[in-house]
Scaffold this motif. Structure first.
Motif, PDB file in Angstrom:
ATOM      1  N   SER A  86      39.278  -9.774  17.508  1.00 54.69           N
ATOM      2  CA  SER A  86      38.724  -9.413  18.819  1.00 54.69           C
ATOM      3  C   SER A  86      37.920  -8.129  18.716  1.00 54.69           C
ATOM      4  CB  SER A  86      39.850  -9.232  19.840  1.00 54.69           C
ATOM      5  OG  SER A  86      40.455 -10.462  20.116  1.00 54.69           O
ATOM      6  N   THR A 142      37.879 -14.088  25.806  1.00 59.32           N
ATOM      7  CA  THR A 142      38.656 -14.938  24.903  1.00 59.32           C
ATOM      8  C   THR A 142      39.822 -15.598  25.630  1.00 59.32           C
ATOM      9  OG1 THR A 142      39.917 -13.025  24.095  1.00 59.32           O
ATOM     10  CG2 THR A 142      37.998 -13.704  22.805  1.00 59.32           C
ATOM     11  N   LEU A 145      40.604 -15.011  15.643  1.00 54.15           N
ATOM     12  CA  LEU A 145      40.168 -16.062  16.552  1.00 54.15           C
ATOM     13  C   LEU A 145      39.355 -17.078  15.765  1.00 54.15           C
ATOM     14  CD1 LEU A 145      38.833 -13.695  19.355  1.00 54.15           C
ATOM     15  CD2 LEU A 145      41.040 -14.885  19.333  1.00 54.15           C
ATOM     16  N   GLU A 146      39.571 -18.353  16.075  1.00 60.85           N
ATOM     17  CA  GLU A 146      38.746 -19.399  15.471  1.00 60.85           C
ATOM     18  C   GLU A 146      38.493 -20.486  16.500  1.00 60.85           C
ATOM     19  OE1 GLU A 146      40.709 -21.136  12.041  1.00 60.85           O
ATOM     20  OE2 GLU A 146      42.056 -22.311  13.300  1.00 60.85           O
ATOM     21  N   ILE A 151      39.054 -21.982  21.766  1.00 61.62           N
ATOM     22  CA  ILE A 151      39.395 -21.131  20.628  1.00 61.62           C
ATOM     23  C   ILE A 151      40.910 -21.021  20.551  1.00 61.62           C
ATOM     24  CG2 ILE A 151      37.265 -19.778  20.711  1.00 61.62           C
ATOM     25  CD1 ILE A 151      38.878 -17.492  21.995  1.00 61.62           C
ATOM     26  N   LEU A 166      34.551  -8.899  17.289  1.00 59.86           N
ATOM     27  CA  LEU A 166      33.792  -9.631  18.303  1.00 59.86           C
ATOM     28  C   LEU A 166      33.233  -8.652  19.341  1.00 59.86           C
ATOM     29  CD1 LEU A 166      32.814 -12.386  19.243  1.00 59.86           C
ATOM     30  CD2 LEU A 166      34.987 -12.661  20.464  1.00 59.86           C
ATOM     31  N   ILE A 184      32.030 -16.539  16.839  1.00 54.47           N
ATOM     32  CA  ILE A 184      33.273 -17.009  16.206  1.00 54.47           C
ATOM     33  C   ILE A 184      32.942 -18.130  15.233  1.00 54.47           C
ATOM     34  CG2 ILE A 184      35.524 -18.117  16.590  1.00 54.47           C
ATOM     35  CD1 ILE A 184      35.527 -16.630  19.375  1.00 54.47           C
ATOM     36  N   ARG A 239      36.406 -17.063  11.232  1.00 51.09           N
ATOM     37  CA  ARG A 239      37.546 -16.401  11.868  1.00 51.09           C
ATOM     38  C   ARG A 239      37.158 -14.946  12.084  1.00 51.09           C
ATOM     39  NH1 ARG A 239      42.875 -18.653   8.649  1.00 51.09           N
ATOM     40  NH2 ARG A 239      42.926 -20.670   9.709  1.00 51.09           N
TER      41      ARG A 239
END
Length: 147
Positions: free
Chosen positions: A54, A72, A94-95, A81, A57, A46, A51
């Motif tokens: 999911s 997450t 996500l960040e 996050i 990722l 991440i 950014r």
């Protein structure tokens, strides 16, 4: 197939798999007790991406979306996050939070210290430079290949 490439891939995987286990076993730090290697890896990805969805990722970690969802969720509960809405309401990114960046920085510091100690005892400067040159080249190739 060039057997040297096959051996290089096998060695790389060996270092990756067993190296992670060895670091976790060898480094006595509360961070490794609080977070799983997969959670640390998720934070790292991440952080690298800035950014990320999911789904991406999950692809990068080589796991099913449900595994990433569980990971997450735990990272959000620990406020490491956050989810960011985009103009497209269906897409959620996500960040890292500042706390997530701090955990990642600490993890990177611990790992770097451990690897530096390990390498300083058995790897000379010329070998480190060769290693860096090869991995910089591989990184460039991978990035231009759309990975």
């Amino acid at each position: 197939m060039d057997m040297r490439i096959k051996e290089a891939v096998e060695l790389f995987q060996e270092v990756l798999f067993y190296g992670t286990e060895r670091v976790i076993r060898s480094v006595d730090n509360p961070l490794w007790e609080e977070f799983s290697p997969e959670q640390i890896q998720a934070l790292k990805l991440i952080g690298k991406e800035g950014r990320i969805t999911s789904a991406r990722l999950a692809v990068l970690q080589g796991v099913h979306k449900s595994a990433v969802s569980n990971r997450t969720k735990k990272l959000m509960q620990k406020e490491l996050i956050r989810v960011v809405q985009t103009a497209d309401r269906r897409e959620k990114l996500l960040e890292l939070t500042d706390a997530g960046k701090a955990v990642l920085d600490e993890s990177d510091r611990i790992l770097a210290e451990y690897v530096e100690k390990l390498m300083s005892e058995q790897v000379n400067d010329r070998e480190i430079e060769q290693f860096l040159a090869i991995f910089r080249k591989l990184s460039t190739i991978m990035k231009t290949d759309g990975v």
